[in-house]
Each structure stands twice: as C-alpha cells, then as structure tokens.
Design an enzyme around this catalytic site. Sequence first.
Site, PDB file in Angstrom:
ATOM      1  CE  LYS A  67      38.805  37.231  27.014  1.00 49.04           C
ATOM      2  NZ  LYS A  67      38.017  37.858  27.733  1.00 49.04           N
ATOM      3  CG  ASP A 104      37.810  41.325  28.824  1.00 46.62           C
ATOM      4  OD1 ASP A 104      36.984  41.360  28.000  1.00 46.62           O
ATOM      5  OD2 ASP A 104      38.448  40.401  29.075  1.00 46.62           O
TER       6      ASP A 104
HETATM    7  P1  NDP Z   1      39.762  31.216  32.374  1.00 46.52           P
HETATM    8  O1  NDP Z   1      39.326  29.936  31.360  1.00 46.52           O
HETATM    9  O2  NDP Z   1      40.785  31.966  31.698  1.00 46.52           O
HETATM   10  O3  NDP Z   1      39.601  31.322  33.669  1.00 46.52           O
HETATM   11  C1  NDP Z   1      38.462  30.400  33.961  1.00 46.52           C
HETATM   12  C2  NDP Z   1      38.502  30.823  35.679  1.00 46.52           C
HETATM   13  O4  NDP Z   1      37.252  30.070  36.186  1.00 46.52           O
HETATM   14  C3  NDP Z   1      39.514  30.277  36.522  1.00 46.52           C
HETATM   15  O5  NDP Z   1      39.864  30.980  37.438  1.00 46.52           O
HETATM   16  C4  NDP Z   1      39.301  29.181  37.076  1.00 46.52           C
HETATM   17  O6  NDP Z   1      39.661  28.418  38.211  1.00 46.52           O
HETATM   18  C5  NDP Z   1      37.483  29.156  37.357  1.00 46.52           C
HETATM   19  N1  NDP Z   1      36.725  28.056  37.383  1.00 46.52           N
HETATM   20  C6  NDP Z   1      36.264  27.078  36.330  1.00 46.52           C
HETATM   21  N2  NDP Z   1      35.340  26.318  36.577  1.00 46.52           N
HETATM   22  C7  NDP Z   1      35.451  26.730  38.094  1.00 46.52           C
HETATM   23  C8  NDP Z   1      34.551  25.882  39.124  1.00 46.52           C
HETATM   24  N3  NDP Z   1      33.770  24.776  38.740  1.00 46.52           N
HETATM   25  N4  NDP Z   1      34.606  26.449  40.210  1.00 46.52           N
HETATM   26  C9  NDP Z   1      35.383  27.223  40.414  1.00 46.52           C
HETATM   27  N5  NDP Z   1      36.266  28.239  39.701  1.00 46.52           N
HETATM   28  C10 NDP Z   1      36.150  27.670  38.342  1.00 46.52           C
HETATM   29  O7  NDP Z   1      38.553  31.978  31.348  1.00 46.52           O
HETATM   30  P2  NDP Z   1      38.052  33.378  31.430  1.00 46.52           P
HETATM   31  O8  NDP Z   1      38.787  34.338  32.466  1.00 46.52           O
HETATM   32  O9  NDP Z   1      38.369  34.075  29.997  1.00 46.52           O
HETATM   33  O10 NDP Z   1      36.535  33.653  31.303  1.00 46.52           O
HETATM   34  C11 NDP Z   1      35.564  33.675  32.554  1.00 46.52           C
HETATM   35  C12 NDP Z   1      34.401  33.859  32.431  1.00 46.52           C
HETATM   36  O11 NDP Z   1      34.007  35.004  31.957  1.00 46.52           O
HETATM   37  C13 NDP Z   1      33.642  33.025  31.174  1.00 46.52           C
HETATM   38  O12 NDP Z   1      32.317  32.511  31.459  1.00 46.52           O
HETATM   39  C14 NDP Z   1      33.525  33.853  30.230  1.00 46.52           C
HETATM   40  O13 NDP Z   1      32.227  33.730  29.129  1.00 46.52           O
HETATM   41  C15 NDP Z   1      33.041  35.110  30.964  1.00 46.52           C
HETATM   42  N6  NDP Z   1      33.673  36.550  30.167  1.00 46.52           N
HETATM   43  C16 NDP Z   1      32.609  37.476  29.740  1.00 46.52           C
HETATM   44  C17 NDP Z   1      32.831  38.538  29.112  1.00 46.52           C
HETATM   45  C18 NDP Z   1      32.028  39.768  28.725  1.00 46.52           C
HETATM   46  O14 NDP Z   1      32.289  40.477  28.066  1.00 46.52           O
HETATM   47  N7  NDP Z   1      30.764  39.374  29.143  1.00 46.52           N
HETATM   48  C19 NDP Z   1      34.466  38.839  28.768  1.00 46.52           C
HETATM   49  C20 NDP Z   1      35.419  37.913  29.359  1.00 46.52           C
HETATM   50  C21 NDP Z   1      34.943  36.826  29.912  1.00 46.52           C
HETATM   51  P3  NDP Z   1      40.921  27.639  38.022  1.00 46.52           P
HETATM   52  O15 NDP Z   1      42.236  28.567  38.047  1.00 46.52           O
HETATM   53  O16 NDP Z   1      41.118  26.836  39.586  1.00 46.52           O
HETATM   54  O17 NDP Z   1      40.865  26.644  37.157  1.00 46.52           O
END
Ligand code: NDP
Length: 276
Positions: A67, A104
């Site tokens: 994104k 979103d």
């Molecule tokens: P990104 O990769 O941009 O961000 C991931 C986030 O998750 C970061 O803040 C990361 O933290 C955190 N994270 C990952 N693993 C862990 C963990 N084990 N413990 C704590 N924090 C964790 O992903 P997106 O923001 O694009 O997507 C996030 C979620 O939202 C996904 O599951 C996606 O499928 C869902 N989503 C659903 C949508 C819908 O329409 N229903 C639309 C958009 C997203 P850190 O920065 O520390 O790595």
Amino acid sequence: MPPRQRFAVFGHPINHSLSPRIHADFAGQFGIDLSYEAIDAAPEGFKDAVHAFFDEGLGANVTLPHKAAAFAMADIATATATRAGTANVLTRLGDGRLEAHNTDGDGMVRDITERHAQDLRGHTALLLGAGGAARGVAWHLLDAGVGTLTIVNRNPVAADDLADAIGDPARAHTRYWEDLHDIGSFDLIVNATSAGTLGGGLDLPVSIVGSRALCYDLSYGKSAAGFVGWARGAGARYAFDGLGMLIETAADAFERWHGKRPDTDPVYRELRAIYG
Ligand code: NDP
C-alpha cells in the site's frame, strides 16, 4: 465487441483474495462484463508489474504489503490517500496518469456504523498496529467522533510517526506495547496488525476491554478468529471481523471505476455464510 475492461488486485501473497469474487458479484448486479484477476507481486517486482498491468488495465486494488509503494508510485493522489500516505486503489485516469486513493477508512467506519449500527462518537479507542491499514483507518476513526485514539504498535517509531502525522495530541497519542497491561480499558479496540494473517497471535490483557467495548479485527475468517475469540472471552459487548469492511472498500473502488454503487448486502450475506 469492445475488449473486456481489465481490473486486478495486487498483493503478496494473494492466492486467497476474495476481491475477484466480490467484483464479479458487483459487476453481475449491473450486467457489466469485466476481467478481474489476482496478481501476486513480490515487493521488488511490484512497480514493474503495476506498470505492465496499466498498459491495458483501468483499475487495481492493492493489498498487503504494497500500500505504501502504491501511493509512492502514483502520479497524483486523493486527499484521503495523501493523509494516510498509503493507497489501496490505483486508477488510470483519462489523461493516462495513475491516481492513488484509499478506501480503507471509509469502508471500516461504514461497516461499523451502518451494517453493525454502532455509534462511535465519544468512544475511547485503541488502535493496535501502525502499518498501511492502521494509517488508512486512523483519521476516519477521529472523523467518526471517537473521543481519544491511543495508537500502540510493536515498533513504537511507526506509532509515533502516525500520531505525528495526525497532529492532534489532545485526541491522538501513542503508548508502548508493554504499557497495555496497565493502560486501562477502552470502548473500541481495533486490531490493525497483520499478526493473525501471518499465522501468529497477539498476547493481549483482558483488562483493556471496557464494559461496553466493541472489538474489531480488520482481517476476517481464520486470520481474525484468535482476536475475535479473545474479545468475546474478555467480555466485549461486540466482536466483529473485517469481512464487511473488505466488501465496503471494494464497493467504493467499484463505484470509482464504474460510476455505479453496488448493493453490498447480498454479497455480505453470501460470504458471511462461508466465513462464519
Ligand atoms: P502492514 O504490513 O502494513 O502492517 C502490519 C502491522 O502489523 C504493523 O503495525 C506490524 O507492526 C503489526 N504486526 C505484525 N505482526 C505482529 C505481531 N506478531 N505482533 C504485533 N504486531 C504485529 O499490513 P497492513 O496494515 O496492510 O494490514 C494489516 C492487517 O489488516 C492485515 O491482516 C490485513 O489483511 C488487514 N486488512 C484488512 C482489510 C479489509 O478490508 N478487511 C483492509 C486492509 C487490511 P510492526 O510495525 O512492529 O512490524
């Protein structure tokens, strides 16, 4: 016969994406003949894959982990995408330029306030995560009237960046992940982490769940099961997954591309029957 209009969703991985099915259902409501494919692009090949697609393609959805890259490569961006710094919709405009947009936040808030009929005004909100999706929804939660927005991310720098970008310290501020144990309780908890999608879980204290709490996981199906189950066990009044959000965000993209507003309810009912 005119060539079929081409649309796609880019992600990595992308094999289980529901977007092709949702857009096909929407197109069926209007008798539109379109092609919508799921394209798996690794980060290093994302930009080239998008350019190749838009030689013919008219619009693309973009999901994890592209994104921010989608926003960065676009020629122009809507105000919504600009404040988030991320995009989940790319559109080829009539003059050939590529436009970035983000649906979103609108999609999530509409799912909560209209489908689930919940009023967010005055809620104390906790946003878990500060990635692309969290940036897409943070401003919309404030616009929907939450009283305060506490942003907690595993990597605190990303949470601080988001709070700085919002620039409203009286309402939006950050805390460390370790603080969750003594941070108090919230009316709204939004899980915008990808922990469930990546096959992991979150170790969250039940003390953050307020007595009238609404818990919302942006992911759906198996990915959301851990958080939604935890929320119910912790006594949340409502626990929702992000299936409705996915369909609402798709409807916004569809309307942008086709100028027609699809009915999301039949698609929601059909997919809810599958995803529980
Ligand atoms: P990104 O990769 O941009 O961000 C991931 C986030 O998750 C970061 O803040 C990361 O933290 C955190 N994270 C990952 N693993 C862990 C963990 N084990 N413990 C704590 N924090 C964790 O992903 P997106 O923001 O694009 O997507 C996030 C979620 O939202 C996904 O599951 C996606 O499928 C869902 N989503 C659903 C949508 C819908 O329409 N229903 C639309 C958009 C997203 P850190 O920065 O520390 O790595």
